[in-house]
Design a protein around this motif. Structure first.
Motif, PDB file in Angstrom:
ATOM      1  N   VAL A 134      -9.086   7.571  -4.319  1.00  0.00           N
ATOM      2  CA  VAL A 134      -9.537   7.152  -2.985  1.00  0.00           C
ATOM      3  C   VAL A 134     -11.057   6.961  -2.982  1.00  0.00           C
ATOM      4  O   VAL A 134     -11.791   7.816  -3.458  1.00  0.00           O
ATOM      5  CB  VAL A 134      -9.166   8.207  -1.916  1.00  0.00           C
ATOM      6  CG1 VAL A 134      -9.681   7.792  -0.540  1.00  0.00           C
ATOM      7  CG2 VAL A 134      -7.663   8.416  -1.867  1.00  0.00           C
ATOM      8  N   GLU A 171      -8.841  -2.862  -4.267  1.00  0.00           N
ATOM      9  CA  GLU A 171      -8.665  -3.336  -2.895  1.00  0.00           C
ATOM     10  C   GLU A 171      -9.441  -2.448  -1.917  1.00  0.00           C
ATOM     11  O   GLU A 171     -10.041  -2.939  -0.963  1.00  0.00           O
ATOM     12  CB  GLU A 171      -7.172  -3.374  -2.531  1.00  0.00           C
ATOM     13  CG  GLU A 171      -6.877  -3.879  -1.138  1.00  0.00           C
ATOM     14  CD  GLU A 171      -7.137  -5.375  -0.942  1.00  0.00           C
ATOM     15  OE1 GLU A 171      -6.954  -5.836   0.196  1.00  0.00           O
ATOM     16  OE2 GLU A 171      -7.541  -6.063  -1.893  1.00  0.00           O
ATOM     17  N   GLN A 172      -9.434  -1.129  -2.153  1.00  0.00           N
ATOM     18  CA  GLN A 172     -10.227  -0.229  -1.312  1.00  0.00           C
ATOM     19  C   GLN A 172     -11.706  -0.618  -1.376  1.00  0.00           C
ATOM     20  O   GLN A 172     -12.380  -0.709  -0.347  1.00  0.00           O
ATOM     21  CB  GLN A 172     -10.072   1.222  -1.772  1.00  0.00           C
ATOM     22  CG  GLN A 172      -8.708   1.816  -1.497  1.00  0.00           C
ATOM     23  CD  GLN A 172      -8.628   3.254  -1.959  1.00  0.00           C
ATOM     24  OE1 GLN A 172      -9.547   4.048  -1.735  1.00  0.00           O
ATOM     25  NE2 GLN A 172      -7.531   3.611  -2.623  1.00  0.00           N
ATOM     26  N   ARG A 173     -12.209  -0.854  -2.598  1.00  0.00           N
ATOM     27  CA  ARG A 173     -13.627  -1.232  -2.762  1.00  0.00           C
ATOM     28  C   ARG A 173     -13.925  -2.561  -2.075  1.00  0.00           C
ATOM     29  O   ARG A 173     -14.984  -2.723  -1.459  1.00  0.00           O
ATOM     30  CB  ARG A 173     -13.980  -1.299  -4.248  1.00  0.00           C
ATOM     31  CG  ARG A 173     -14.016   0.056  -4.910  1.00  0.00           C
ATOM     32  CD  ARG A 173     -14.515  -0.033  -6.354  1.00  0.00           C
ATOM     33  NE  ARG A 173     -14.243   1.195  -7.036  1.00  0.00           N
ATOM     34  CZ  ARG A 173     -13.257   1.385  -7.919  1.00  0.00           C
ATOM     35  NH1 ARG A 173     -12.455   0.382  -8.258  1.00  0.00           N
ATOM     36  NH2 ARG A 173     -13.091   2.555  -8.479  1.00  0.00           N
ATOM     37  N   MET A 185      -3.048   3.930   1.093  1.00  0.00           N
ATOM     38  CA  MET A 185      -3.805   3.798  -0.142  1.00  0.00           C
ATOM     39  C   MET A 185      -3.485   2.518  -0.905  1.00  0.00           C
ATOM     40  O   MET A 185      -2.586   2.499  -1.737  1.00  0.00           O
ATOM     41  CB  MET A 185      -3.525   4.999  -1.048  1.00  0.00           C
ATOM     42  CG  MET A 185      -4.083   6.285  -0.514  1.00  0.00           C
ATOM     43  SD  MET A 185      -3.843   7.673  -1.626  1.00  0.00           S
ATOM     44  CE  MET A 185      -3.996   6.959  -3.224  1.00  0.00           C
ATOM     45  N   GLU A 227     -11.828  10.849  -6.432  1.00  0.00           N
ATOM     46  CA  GLU A 227     -12.287   9.467  -6.381  1.00  0.00           C
ATOM     47  C   GLU A 227     -11.615   8.564  -7.416  1.00  0.00           C
ATOM     48  O   GLU A 227     -11.886   7.370  -7.465  1.00  0.00           O
ATOM     49  CB  GLU A 227     -13.814   9.407  -6.445  1.00  0.00           C
ATOM     50  CG  GLU A 227     -14.427  10.017  -5.186  1.00  0.00           C
ATOM     51  CD  GLU A 227     -15.928   9.847  -5.086  1.00  0.00           C
ATOM     52  OE1 GLU A 227     -16.431   8.767  -5.431  1.00  0.00           O
ATOM     53  OE2 GLU A 227     -16.583  10.815  -4.646  1.00  0.00           O
ATOM     54  N   VAL A 239     -14.037  -1.945   1.712  1.00  0.00           N
ATOM     55  CA  VAL A 239     -15.270  -1.227   2.056  1.00  0.00           C
ATOM     56  C   VAL A 239     -16.461  -2.179   2.013  1.00  0.00           C
ATOM     57  O   VAL A 239     -17.322  -2.151   2.902  1.00  0.00           O
ATOM     58  CB  VAL A 239     -15.478  -0.011   1.119  1.00  0.00           C
ATOM     59  CG1 VAL A 239     -16.899   0.532   1.224  1.00  0.00           C
ATOM     60  CG2 VAL A 239     -14.459   1.074   1.441  1.00  0.00           C
ATOM     61  N   TRP A 260       0.832  -1.193   0.000  1.00  0.00           N
ATOM     62  CA  TRP A 260       0.000   0.000   0.000  1.00  0.00           C
ATOM     63  C   TRP A 260       0.872   1.250   0.000  1.00  0.00           C
ATOM     64  O   TRP A 260       1.834   1.354   0.757  1.00  0.00           O
ATOM     65  CB  TRP A 260      -0.879   0.024   1.236  1.00  0.00           C
ATOM     66  CG  TRP A 260      -1.950  -1.016   1.288  1.00  0.00           C
ATOM     67  CD1 TRP A 260      -2.087  -2.106   0.485  1.00  0.00           C
ATOM     68  CD2 TRP A 260      -3.029  -1.068   2.203  1.00  0.00           C
ATOM     69  NE1 TRP A 260      -3.187  -2.823   0.837  1.00  0.00           N
ATOM     70  CE2 TRP A 260      -3.798  -2.213   1.905  1.00  0.00           C
ATOM     71  CE3 TRP A 260      -3.438  -0.261   3.256  1.00  0.00           C
ATOM     72  CZ2 TRP A 260      -4.932  -2.559   2.601  1.00  0.00           C
ATOM     73  CZ3 TRP A 260      -4.568  -0.613   3.959  1.00  0.00           C
ATOM     74  CH2 TRP A 260      -5.315  -1.746   3.630  1.00  0.00           C
ATOM     75  N   PHE A 279     -13.569   4.309   2.246  1.00  0.00           N
ATOM     76  CA  PHE A 279     -12.342   3.657   2.690  1.00  0.00           C
ATOM     77  C   PHE A 279     -11.604   4.576   3.671  1.00  0.00           C
ATOM     78  O   PHE A 279     -11.143   4.142   4.721  1.00  0.00           O
ATOM     79  CB  PHE A 279     -11.442   3.299   1.502  1.00  0.00           C
ATOM     80  CG  PHE A 279     -10.131   2.702   1.917  1.00  0.00           C
ATOM     81  CD1 PHE A 279     -10.050   1.367   2.285  1.00  0.00           C
ATOM     82  CD2 PHE A 279      -8.984   3.475   1.976  1.00  0.00           C
ATOM     83  CE1 PHE A 279      -8.848   0.815   2.705  1.00  0.00           C
ATOM     84  CE2 PHE A 279      -7.780   2.933   2.400  1.00  0.00           C
ATOM     85  CZ  PHE A 279      -7.714   1.596   2.757  1.00  0.00           C
ATOM     86  N   PHE A 280     -11.516   5.866   3.315  1.00  0.00           N
ATOM     87  CA  PHE A 280     -10.864   6.796   4.231  1.00  0.00           C
ATOM     88  C   PHE A 280     -11.644   6.913   5.534  1.00  0.00           C
ATOM     89  O   PHE A 280     -11.057   6.975   6.621  1.00  0.00           O
ATOM     90  CB  PHE A 280     -10.682   8.187   3.616  1.00  0.00           C
ATOM     91  CG  PHE A 280     -10.097   9.166   4.602  1.00  0.00           C
ATOM     92  CD1 PHE A 280      -8.771   9.071   4.993  1.00  0.00           C
ATOM     93  CD2 PHE A 280     -10.884  10.152   5.175  1.00  0.00           C
ATOM     94  CE1 PHE A 280      -8.230   9.951   5.934  1.00  0.00           C
ATOM     95  CE2 PHE A 280     -10.359  11.040   6.110  1.00  0.00           C
ATOM     96  CZ  PHE A 280      -9.028  10.934   6.483  1.00  0.00           C
ATOM     97  N   GLN A 311     -10.748   4.091   7.641  1.00  0.00           N
ATOM     98  CA  GLN A 311      -9.367   4.254   8.095  1.00  0.00           C
ATOM     99  C   GLN A 311      -9.316   5.286   9.231  1.00  0.00           C
ATOM    100  O   GLN A 311      -8.671   5.069  10.256  1.00  0.00           O
ATOM    101  CB  GLN A 311      -8.484   4.707   6.926  1.00  0.00           C
ATOM    102  CG  GLN A 311      -7.029   4.763   7.242  1.00  0.00           C
ATOM    103  CD  GLN A 311      -6.186   5.077   6.013  1.00  0.00           C
ATOM    104  OE1 GLN A 311      -5.088   5.550   6.175  1.00  0.00           O
ATOM    105  NE2 GLN A 311      -6.653   4.838   4.810  1.00  0.00           N
ATOM    106  N   LEU A 340      -7.375   0.951  -5.929  1.00  0.00           N
ATOM    107  CA  LEU A 340      -8.826   1.151  -5.829  1.00  0.00           C
ATOM    108  C   LEU A 340      -9.626  -0.142  -5.704  1.00  0.00           C
ATOM    109  O   LEU A 340     -10.546  -0.205  -4.878  1.00  0.00           O
ATOM    110  CB  LEU A 340      -9.339   1.964  -7.022  1.00  0.00           C
ATOM    111  CG  LEU A 340      -9.197   3.479  -6.905  1.00  0.00           C
ATOM    112  CD1 LEU A 340      -9.583   4.165  -8.210  1.00  0.00           C
ATOM    113  CD2 LEU A 340     -10.028   4.023  -5.774  1.00  0.00           C
TER     114      LEU A 340
END
Length: 174
Positions: free
Chosen positions: A106, A154-156, A149, A103, A159, A4, A110-111, A114, A152
Motif C-alpha cells: 500500500v 495503479e496506486q502510485r 487495493m 509499503e 496518487v 481491485w 493512496f490510503f 481513500q 501498486l
C-alpha cells in the motif's frame, strides 16, 4: 483492467492508538499531535502543542510516529486524517490512531486519499458509535475495516493525479 482487491487493514498494516491521557504541554519540544491539528488531509502545526523530552519518551512507548504513517481521529473529529511528514518528531494525542502500512502492498498516500473520500466517509459514518457527548469509531474494530487495493503502480498513478490536482487547487486559492 485488473479488479481491485479489497482487504482488511490488518492484512496490510499495523494499527495503533495513542495514549488515553494528556501530558502537561510546554512551549517548545517534540510535537504533541492532537486531533485539532488534523485539517483536510494535512497536519496544521499551528494547532499543536509540545511536550518535554522526558514526556516524549513516555508518550511514544506504545508507538512513535514516523514518516508516511497515517494518523486519524477516532473520536469527536471523525473523518480527519493526515500523513506524518519527514522530520516531524511527534507523539500521538488522545483519540488519535495511527496506521503503519507495509509499503510493499500500500502507498500510504493512496490510503489517505481513500480515507478522505466521500465513499469511505460514508462507510465510517455507518460504523460510528453515537455517544451522549461524542461520536467515535471503535479503534479495536478499525483493523478489520476494508481497504481497496489496486496494484501498486495503479496506486502510485492515482496518487500522482490527485497530488497534482490538489496542488493546483492550493495554488489557485493562494
Amino acid at each position: 483492467m485488473k479488479a481491485w482487491a479489497v482487504k482488511r487493514l490488518s492484512d496490510v498494516a499495523e494499527v495503533f492508538d495513542g495514549p488515553h491521557a494528556t501530558p502537561k504541554t510546554v512551549d517548545a519540544g517534540p510535537v504533541f499531535l492532537g486531533i485539532g491539528a488534523l485539517q483536510e488531509g494535512a497536519i496544521n502545526l499551528e494547532e499543536t502543542r509540545h511536550v518535554t523530552a522526558k514526556d516524549f519518551v513516555r508518550w511514544t512507548r506504545r508507538v512513535k510516529p514516523q514518516a508516511n504513517d497515517v494518523v486519524f481521529s477516532y473520536e469527536t473529529k471523525l473523518g480527519q486524517a493526515a500523513i506524518i511528514p519527514d522530520g516531524l518528531e511527534c507523539c500521538l494525542g488522545r483519540r488519535m490512531g495511527l496506521v503503519r502500512f507495509d509499503e510493499n502492498h500500500v502507498v500510504p498516500r493512496f490510503f489517505l486519499y481513500q480515507y478522505l473520500s466521500p465513499a469511505y466517509l460514508d462507510f465510517l459514518g455507518s460504523r460510528t458509535i453515537r455517544g451522549a457527548t461524542v461520536d467515535r469509531i471503535s479503534i479495536k474494530e478499525f483493523p478489520s475495516f476494508p481497504i481497496a487495493m489496486p496494484p501498486l503502480p495503479e496506486q502510485r498513478r492515482i496518487v500522482g493525479i490527485l497530488d497534482e490536482a490538489f496542488d493546483g487547487i492550493a495554488t489557485a486559492k493562494a
